[in-house]
Design an enzyme around this catalytic site. Structure first.
Site, short mmCIF file in Angstrom:
data_model
loop_
_atom_site.label_atom_id
_atom_site.label_comp_id
_atom_site.label_asym_id
_atom_site.label_seq_id
_atom_site.Cartn_x
_atom_site.Cartn_y
_atom_site.Cartn_z
N HIS A 225 0.69 -1.27 0.00
CA HIS A 225 -0.24 0.16 -0.18
C HIS A 225 0.89 1.32 -0.13
CE1 HIS A 225 1.26 -0.34 4.01
NE2 HIS A 225 0.76 1.16 3.68
N HIS B 275 5.62 6.18 -0.84
CA HIS B 275 6.91 4.81 -1.46
C HIS B 275 5.84 3.72 -0.81
CE1 HIS B 275 7.43 5.61 2.69
NE2 HIS B 275 7.45 4.08 3.04
O1 3AM Z 1 4.21 1.98 4.22
P1 3AM Z 1 5.14 1.87 4.78
O2 3AM Z 1 5.48 0.70 4.84
O3 3AM Z 1 6.42 3.26 4.38
O4 3AM Z 1 6.55 1.93 8.58
C1 3AM Z 1 4.39 1.37 8.62
C2 3AM Z 1 4.03 1.90 7.24
O5 3AM Z 1 4.74 2.43 6.43
C3 3AM Z 1 4.80 3.48 8.98
O6 3AM Z 1 3.40 3.32 9.23
C4 3AM Z 1 2.49 2.14 7.53
C5 3AM Z 1 2.06 1.23 8.14
O7 3AM Z 1 2.23 0.38 8.80
N1 3AM Z 1 4.87 3.41 10.61
C6 3AM Z 1 4.80 2.84 11.69
N2 3AM Z 1 5.39 2.59 12.31
C7 3AM Z 1 5.27 4.18 12.48
C8 3AM Z 1 5.61 5.91 13.09
N3 3AM Z 1 6.39 5.34 14.54
C9 3AM Z 1 5.11 4.24 11.47
N4 3AM Z 1 5.72 5.64 10.94
C10 3AM Z 1 5.78 6.78 11.22
N5 3AM Z 1 5.68 6.24 12.81
#
Ligand code: 3AM
Length: 177
Positions: free
Chosen positions: A37, A121
């Site tokens: 996603h 991304h």
């Molecule tokens: O879409 P991506 O995979 O880049 O890494 C987590 C994921 O990102 C991010 O939120 C998305 C859905 O889970 N995520 C998890 N914890 C986070 C945090 N504490 C976070 N992004 C920012 N701060």
């Protein structure tokens, strides 16, 4: 409490295509197809009342449908060794405006502003100590990937973290005009 983020799901056909890239880097933790996603805004743990106001705020948001282009491949360096391997999403104005509207809607209802720059991304994998030649060859092999998909809605996802893969559930979907 519920852990939330706002995102754009990918069509299953594109998820299947991207998950077929999942090879060639030892010890990579590849994102399963159903979890691929674009995150527009990570929210984190909130209680039910805040989750409801987030839903109300997002439901009122108005923005046009657009075409999202997935293109390019790269990495974010994490802590000491963690690396996120991603496919890029082009910074088209309609996407950036949608992201800004989501951000303003959440700040308006009292959530702290997102401190990090939006770098659209799709996370393909999390890597630990990848052998550099393999990583470089993966990036070189996928950097020219380019695919456009229509985006007619965005989604409020909950994320359940357990022992295995996180489970993302679409709690609500908001149509774009
Ligand atoms: O879409 P991506 O995979 O880049 O890494 C987590 C994921 O990102 C991010 O939120 C998305 C859905 O889970 N995520 C998890 N914890 C986070 C945090 N504490 C976070 N992004 C920012 N701060």
């Amino acid at each position: 409490m519920i852990r939330l983020f706002v995102g754009i799901p990918l069509p299953p056909s594109l998820q299947q295509r991207l998950v077929s890239f999942a090879a060639g880097i030892p010890n990579a933790h590849w994102t399963p197809a159903e979890n691929l996603h674009l995150t527009l805004r990570f929210v984190g743990e909130v209680d039910e009342a805040v989750a409801n106001s987030i839903h109300d705020a997002l439901a009122e948001l108005q923005a046009p449908a657009f075409t999202m282009t997935v293109a390019g491949c790269g990495t974010f360096e994490g802590g000491r060794r963690a690396i996120t391997l991603w496919l890029g999403v082009e910074r088209e104005p309609a996407l950036l405006r949608l992201r800004d509207k989501v951000e303003s809607a959440l700040v308006r209802i009292g959530l702290p502003p997102e401190g990090r720059r939006f770098q659209p991304h799709i996370t393909l994998a999390r890597l630990k100590d990848p052998p550099l030649p393999k990583l470089q060859s993966f990036i070189a092999g996928h950097n020219l990937f380019r695919e456009s998909v229509p985006v007619a809605s965005f989604v409020l996802f909950s994320s359940h973290l357990g022992r295995g893969e996180p489970i993302y559930t679409a709690e609500a979907e908001y149509p774009l005009g």
